[in-house]
Design an enzyme around this catalytic site. Structure first.
Site, PDB file in Angstrom:
ATOM      1  CD  GLU A 172      -3.029  -1.016   2.294  1.00  0.00           C
ATOM      2  OE1 GLU A 172      -2.851  -0.197   3.202  1.00  0.00           O
ATOM      3  OE2 GLU A 172      -4.037  -1.723   2.220  1.00  0.00           O
ATOM      4  CD  GLU A 373      -3.897  -5.922   4.154  1.00  0.00           C
ATOM      5  OE1 GLU A 373      -4.707  -5.053   4.548  1.00  0.00           O
ATOM      6  OE2 GLU A 373      -2.664  -5.792   4.215  1.00  0.00           O
TER       7      GLU A 373
HETATM    8  C1  GBH Z   1      -4.783  -2.085   5.493  1.00  0.00           C
HETATM    9  O1  GBH Z   1      -4.832  -0.772   5.089  1.00  0.00           O
HETATM   10  C2  GBH Z   1      -3.414  -2.392   6.037  1.00  0.00           C
HETATM   11  O2  GBH Z   1      -2.591  -3.014   5.062  1.00  0.00           O
HETATM   12  C3  GBH Z   1      -3.429  -3.183   7.310  1.00  0.00           C
HETATM   13  O3  GBH Z   1      -2.161  -3.153   7.902  1.00  0.00           O
HETATM   14  C4  GBH Z   1      -4.516  -2.667   8.221  1.00  0.00           C
HETATM   15  O4  GBH Z   1      -4.481  -3.243   9.497  1.00  0.00           O
HETATM   16  C5  GBH Z   1      -5.829  -2.920   7.550  1.00  0.00           C
HETATM   17  O5  GBH Z   1      -5.868  -2.345   6.303  1.00  0.00           O
HETATM   18  C6  GBH Z   1      -7.035  -2.410   8.331  1.00  0.00           C
HETATM   19  O6  GBH Z   1      -7.002  -1.028   8.446  1.00  0.00           O
HETATM   20  O7  GBH Z   1     -12.359   6.316   5.852  1.00  0.00           O
HETATM   21  O8  GBH Z   1     -13.995   5.348   4.347  1.00  0.00           O
HETATM   22  O9  GBH Z   1     -12.271   6.860   3.510  1.00  0.00           O
HETATM   23  C7  GBH Z   1      -6.129  -0.254   4.852  1.00  0.00           C
HETATM   24  C8  GBH Z   1      -6.159   0.906   3.907  1.00  0.00           C
HETATM   25  C9  GBH Z   1      -7.000   3.061   3.576  1.00  0.00           C
HETATM   26  C10 GBH Z   1      -8.559   1.269   3.813  1.00  0.00           C
HETATM   27  C11 GBH Z   1      -8.035   4.049   3.975  1.00  0.00           C
HETATM   28  C12 GBH Z   1      -9.672   2.264   4.124  1.00  0.00           C
HETATM   29  C13 GBH Z   1     -10.222   4.688   4.112  1.00  0.00           C
HETATM   30  C14 GBH Z   1     -11.663   4.431   4.194  1.00  0.00           C
HETATM   31  N1  GBH Z   1      -7.267   1.781   4.181  1.00  0.00           N
HETATM   32  N2  GBH Z   1      -9.370   3.585   3.638  1.00  0.00           N
HETATM   33  S1  GBH Z   1     -12.633   5.843   4.493  1.00  0.00           S
END
Ligand code: GBH
Length: 479
Positions: A172, A373
């Site tokens: 990511e 994931e």
């Molecule tokens: C992943 O990232 C990671 O790889 C992992 O380490 C982590 O524990 C897992 O997800 C759970 O968080 O607020 O509706 O705009 C997640 C990437 C980026 C997913 C931000 C959700 C925002 C949603 N995230 N995104 S919102």
């Protein structure tokens, strides 16, 4: 694509990979054991006010000491693959120089345990724990960090490459660059759009250099993992076939370029999308992009790792100021939805996954797809030796139906890894948000498979969703 109804039996392709994922800083603990150096997440989590309730990863799930029991648990759940990350500061405490023996030995033992349990190790080389010493020299805004990462890749592959087939370079880069350098809610906690674009480019360069090292060393499968996010209008959340207005289409395309194509296109097509270049020009220039970089970034890779949680919902709204996480997003409104949400507040939209997979297979047909994931935090109910998490089971069931629909529509999806194997340090949220299919009591370190884990074991056993699923398996069967 139509997603099959609840209750219907669904078979996945033969050889479909079923597994679970974690990341080093979120589970290992043992922050000072074995000569491990500090990472940006140690610094960040120990800075007051950064993490909910002042939590840190010092102990986490103590997996560093409990890895053998944890692998036994994975075997009992029937996992075919386990995706974990290697903590760079365990291997090179200051991000450069010779490897520390204890650090490499730990991952060596973990890989051997997995293989003995018939579980394929899937290794992520970077899941956000940059050695602090490299951050002190600019971190990902410094081009040199990409070359240091290539050296680190070589060290890890030299030790594990005889037993590990599947390698993921960077997890990511959008999150690392934007949340870490752009808005500062993740380590290292900086807040500058220009720095975020620089960091993103160097993370991509690191991916390309690392992929080259892996290829030259004979790695079987090389992947890049992205937090790919279907971007849609509010109306498309309930009706994916809705055709948006020209203004809304422009909004969707601009955000899609920032969150998805800023990474997909350099890695898989060797170029940045024009809207991204235009925004970069406005935010501090493109001098960090040197001749030859895009060729380096555009390495042939075997798999695209997809982390999918929730869509991004936007529409055109003249006069709206930019969202700080999306520099250049003026005149776009980020909107909520009527969909139910998880404990993170993220909308639950399984159709987003089928759309995403179908689109990726159409636009980037040369690369195989792997869900690296997918998962959700909920407020689980602990009742004696059971953990009831019907919401999570329903979440996975919906997303597996969506994945299956995409496969039927021709998407080249090779496997599905749930996030996460067990409850862990959820970054800025600390231990308050639980994503595991296995519950962890952070006082006693006791692991308890949740109902969703027992359900997932049956999914794996049947290679899909099975209508005549026997009565819910009992916990004794797992313990
Ligand atoms: C992943 O990232 C990671 O790889 C992992 O380490 C982590 O524990 C897992 O997800 C759970 O968080 O607020 O509706 O705009 C997640 C990437 C980026 C997913 C931000 C959700 C925002 C949603 N995230 N995104 S919102």
């Amino acid at each position: 694509t139509t997603i099959s109804a609840k209750g219907e039996t669904l078979a996945f392709p033969q050889d479909f990979v079923w597994g679970a994922a974690t990341a080093a800083y979120q589970i290992e603990g043992a922050a000072r054991d074995g000569g491990r150096g500090p990472s940006i997440w140690d610094t960040f989590s120990h800075t007051p006010g950064r993490i909910a309730d002042g939590h840190t990863g010092d102990v986490a799930c103590d997996h560093y000491h409990r890895y053998a029991d944890d692998v036994r648990m994975m075997a009992e759940l029937g996992l075919g693959a386990y995706r974990f990350s290697v903590a760079w500061p365990r291997i090179q405490p200051s991000g450069a120089g010779p490897a520390v023996a204890d650090g490499l030995d730990f991952y060596d033992r973990l890989v051997d345990e997995l293989l003995a349990a018939d579980i394929s190790p899937y290794v992520t080389l970077y899941h956000w724990d940059l050695p602090q010493a490299l951050e002190d020299r600019g971190g990902w805004t410094n081009r040199d960090t990409a070359y240091r990462f290539a050296d680190f890749t070589r060290i890890v592959h030299d030790r594990l490459g005889d037993r590990v087939g599947t390698w993921m370079t960077i997890n990511e880069p959008w999150v690392s660059s934007v949340l870490g350098y752009g808005i500062g809610i993740h380590a290292p906690g900086r807040a500058s759009a220009a720095e975020a674009f620089r960091a993103a480019h160097h993370l991509l360069l690191a991916h390309g250099l690392s992929a080259q090292v892996l290829r030259d060393a004979g790695a079987r499968e090389i992947a890049l993992t992205l937090n790919l996010t279907p971007v849609m209008t509010p109306g498309q959340v309930s009706d994916p076939d809705l055709v948006p207005s020209a203004e809304d289409s422009e909004a969707v395309n601009r955000i899609d370029c920032l969150i998805n194509r800023q990474f997909l296109d350099p890695a898989l097509r060797g170029k940045y999308p024009d809207p991204v270049l235009a925004i970069m020009e406005r935010m501090g220039g493109v001098d960090h992009i040197r001749d030859g970089d895009l060729e380096t970034i555009n390495q042939p890779i075997d798999l695209l790792g997809i982390n999918y949680y929730t869509p991004c919902v936007v529409r055109s709204e003249p006069g709206e100021p930019a969202n700080a996480a999306y520099p250049g997003s003026e005149d776009i409104l980020f909107s909520g939805t009527h969909a139910p949400t998880t404990a993170m507040g993220w909308a639950i939209v399984p159709t987003g996954l089928s759309q995403l997979l179908t689109r990726l297979s159409r636009d980037y047909p040369e690369v195989g797809l792997l869900v690296t994931e997918n998962g959700a935090a909920f407020n689980d109910v602990v009742a004696g030796d059971r953990v009831h998490d019907a919401d999570r089971t329903a979440f996975f069931e919906g997303h597996l139906r969506a994945a299956h629909a995409a496969i039927e529509a021709g998407a080249d999806l090779r496997g599905f890894l749930v996030w996460s194997l067990m409850d862990n340090f959820e970054w800025a949220e600390g231990y308050n948000k639980r994503f595991g299919i296995v519950h962890v009591d952070f006082e006693t370190q006791q692991r308890l498979p949740k109902d969703s884990a027992l359900w997932y074991r049956e999914v794996i056993r049947h290679n899909g969703l099975h209508r005549e699923r026997a009565r819910r398996p009992t916990l004794e069967a797992v313990a």
